[in-house]
Scaffold this motif. Structure first.
Motif, PDB file in Angstrom:
ATOM      1  N   TYR A 170      55.343 -78.783   3.094  1.00  0.00           N
ATOM      2  CA  TYR A 170      54.558 -77.544   3.150  1.00  0.00           C
ATOM      3  C   TYR A 170      55.427 -76.356   2.741  1.00  0.00           C
ATOM      4  CZ  TYR A 170      52.033 -73.480   4.755  1.00  0.00           C
ATOM      5  OH  TYR A 170      51.427 -72.253   4.797  1.00  0.00           O
ATOM      6  N   ARG A 172      50.928 -60.028  -3.896  1.00  0.00           N
ATOM      7  CA  ARG A 172      50.294 -60.592  -2.705  1.00  0.00           C
ATOM      8  C   ARG A 172      51.103 -60.258  -1.452  1.00  0.00           C
ATOM      9  NH1 ARG A 172      49.050 -66.981  -1.146  1.00  0.00           N
ATOM     10  NH2 ARG A 172      47.817 -66.473   0.732  1.00  0.00           N
ATOM     11  N   LEU A 227      54.490 -68.019  -2.496  1.00  0.00           N
ATOM     12  CA  LEU A 227      54.340 -66.692  -1.908  1.00  0.00           C
ATOM     13  C   LEU A 227      55.403 -65.724  -2.412  1.00  0.00           C
ATOM     14  CD1 LEU A 227      53.400 -67.286   1.850  1.00  0.00           C
ATOM     15  CD2 LEU A 227      52.144 -65.884   0.213  1.00  0.00           C
ATOM     16  N   ILE A 275      54.430 -66.351   7.885  1.00  0.00           N
ATOM     17  CA  ILE A 275      53.753 -67.623   8.124  1.00  0.00           C
ATOM     18  C   ILE A 275      53.961 -67.919   9.603  1.00  0.00           C
ATOM     19  CG2 ILE A 275      53.656 -70.087   7.617  1.00  0.00           C
ATOM     20  CD1 ILE A 275      54.824 -69.463   4.853  1.00  0.00           C
ATOM     21  N   VAL A 303      49.643 -71.750  10.283  1.00  0.00           N
ATOM     22  CA  VAL A 303      49.789 -73.177   9.999  1.00  0.00           C
ATOM     23  C   VAL A 303      49.995 -73.909  11.314  1.00  0.00           C
ATOM     24  CG1 VAL A 303      51.090 -74.925   8.735  1.00  0.00           C
ATOM     25  CG2 VAL A 303      50.893 -72.614   7.803  1.00  0.00           C
ATOM     26  N   MET A 353      49.808 -58.260   1.870  1.00  0.00           N
ATOM     27  CA  MET A 353      49.922 -58.832   3.220  1.00  0.00           C
ATOM     28  C   MET A 353      50.678 -57.884   4.144  1.00  0.00           C
ATOM     29  SD  MET A 353      50.775 -62.830   2.295  1.00  0.00           S
ATOM     30  CE  MET A 353      50.937 -63.348   4.033  1.00  0.00           C
ATOM     31  N   GLY A 374      44.475 -60.501   6.814  1.00  0.00           N
ATOM     32  CA  GLY A 374      45.150 -60.839   5.570  1.00  0.00           C
ATOM     33  C   GLY A 374      46.639 -60.573   5.579  1.00  0.00           C
ATOM     34  N   VAL A 384      46.148 -62.556  10.928  1.00  0.00           N
ATOM     35  CA  VAL A 384      45.733 -63.526   9.904  1.00  0.00           C
ATOM     36  C   VAL A 384      44.378 -63.130   9.327  1.00  0.00           C
ATOM     37  CG1 VAL A 384      45.091 -65.939   9.521  1.00  0.00           C
ATOM     38  CG2 VAL A 384      47.100 -65.386  10.923  1.00  0.00           C
ATOM     39  N   ALA A 429      54.528 -73.879  -0.256  1.00  0.00           N
ATOM     40  CA  ALA A 429      53.966 -72.572   0.079  1.00  0.00           C
ATOM     41  C   ALA A 429      54.945 -71.419  -0.123  1.00  0.00           C
ATOM     42  CB  ALA A 429      53.459 -72.583   1.524  1.00  0.00           C
ATOM     43  N   LEU A 488      49.736 -65.922   7.238  1.00  0.00           N
ATOM     44  CA  LEU A 488      49.116 -67.235   7.203  1.00  0.00           C
ATOM     45  C   LEU A 488      49.356 -67.921   8.542  1.00  0.00           C
ATOM     46  CD1 LEU A 488      50.309 -68.508   3.690  1.00  0.00           C
ATOM     47  CD2 LEU A 488      48.224 -67.229   4.256  1.00  0.00           C
TER      48      LEU A 488
END
Length: 361
Positions: A318, A332, A326, A282, A309, A336, A304, A301, A322, A307
């Motif tokens: 947040y 996932r 994750l 992130i 922010v 990533m 993929g 990003v 989040a 993320l």
């Protein structure tokens, strides 16, 4: 062959400089490398520790707004250029390499005045003032990200230390977690604001500690050398799940190996080290400057692998929403990590070293 490497300030400049120095030495064990920095930067610690000689020139900050500091730039630059010329005349390098920042501008001027071949490396997707100037007079210009708007730009990637570019995360994971006193099996969040720390990241993640702990998520939190003395810092609430707080991490390879997910700024080194190692991230770009950190993160990003922010949106709420979501989705995270690792080259140190050799000859 004698090479002068100019770069300093934060890890964003010193890390690629040292990675390049190591690559040059692998190619030619007899190469003579001197590093150029300023008295106030991280280079005063990490360059001597890496075994390279360090010479210093006065810093020349380049303010973006009118004011007293801007008016002082010409006199400061003259003093720094004189110091750089004295060093150049003493060591007589075959080439000068600059990585941007305060120390590079006087090195670029010295290279031009002594008609020495110059190589410029730009870390960020959006170049700074010093490298815009350097690119105009350089023999070769290397960049870390595609489409960086510099004259003569060649995409080679960002040189990173071999301990990271050759990292096998699964093989090192147990050793890394033991090194930091973490549980070998719990999902692990690693947080770092870079070599100086990041107040917003420190506040948000420590504030979410109760939720993270209740979700069984352990944390390695690198708060920066001055993080604990920041009046806004609050020790995370104890939950019985490991939450390790450190001011600085020397073994970044261990931090990356320990991580299932990373929260960090998106300086060039942070983006490339996490992505090339296959660590899902992130990214929270620093909200000041020219917006280069958001641009650094964008390719990863969009692929993929991470993320993005905004700083103003990155809060304890947040993180609490989040991060457990994750870390509770291993498929996932695997997608990533694979997307990130396929995007970023791992051999930029060797590529840049060969460019420098060609120019020096």
């Amino acid at each position: 062959m004698r090479i002068l490497l100019a770069g300093g300030g934060t890890a964003g400049h010193t890390s690629p400089l040292l990675a390049t120095a190591d690559a040059l030495r692998r190619l030619d064990p007899d190469v003579e490398i001197t590093c150029l920095g300023t008295p106030r930067g991280l280079e005063n610690k990490v360059v001597p520790a890496a075994g390279y000689p360090l010479r210093l020139v006065p810093p020349v900050p380049l303010p973006r707004k009118p004011g007293k500091d801007l008016a002082l730039v010409p006199s400061r630059l003259r003093a720094a250029v004189k110091a750089a010329l004295d060093i150049v005349d003493e060591i007589r390098p075959d080439a000068i390499v600059g990585y941007g920042g305060y120390v590079s501008m006087p090195a670029y001027v010295a290279a031009r005045r002594r008609r020495l071949p110059l190589v410029v490396h730009e870390q960020n997707a959006l170049p700074g003032i010093a490298n815009k100037f350097g690119a105009r007079v350089a023999r070769r210009v290397a960049v870390s990200f595609p489409d960086t708007p510099l004259r003569k730009a060649e995409y080679v990637g960002l040189p990173v230390r071999r301990m990271i570019s050759t990292l096998d995360r699964p093989a090192l994971r147990a050793e890394a977690r033991a090194f930091f006193g973490l549980d070998p099996d719990l999902p692990t969040l690693v947080v770092t604001g870079g070599s100086q720390g990041a107040r917003r990241l420190n506040q948000a993640v420590s504030g979410a500690a109760p939720v993270l702990g209740s979700a069984g998520i352990q944390v390695l939190h690198v708060i920066g050398p001055n993080g604990a003395s920041d009046p806004s810092w609050r020790e995370p609430v104890a939950t019985g799940v490991p939450y390790v707080v450190l001011p600085f991490v020397e073994r970044m390879d261990y931090a990356l190996a320990a991580a299932d997910l990373m929260v960090c700024r998106s300086g060039a080194s942070s983006v490339v080290e996490a992505s090339s190692s296959g660590v899902p991230a992130i990214f929270v770009p620093l909200p000041i400057g020219n917006g280069e950190q958001a641009l650094n993160a964008r390719p990863v990003v969009e692929a993929g692998g991470a993320l993005l922010v905004e700083d103003a949106s990155f809060s304890a709420d947040y993180v609490a929403d989040a991060v457990p979501a994750l870390l509770g989705d291993p498929d996932r995270l695997a997608r990533m990590g694979a997307a990130a690792s396929q995007l970023v080259p791992r051999d930029a140190d060797d590529k840049l070293a060969r460019i420098i050799q060609d120019v020096a000859r």
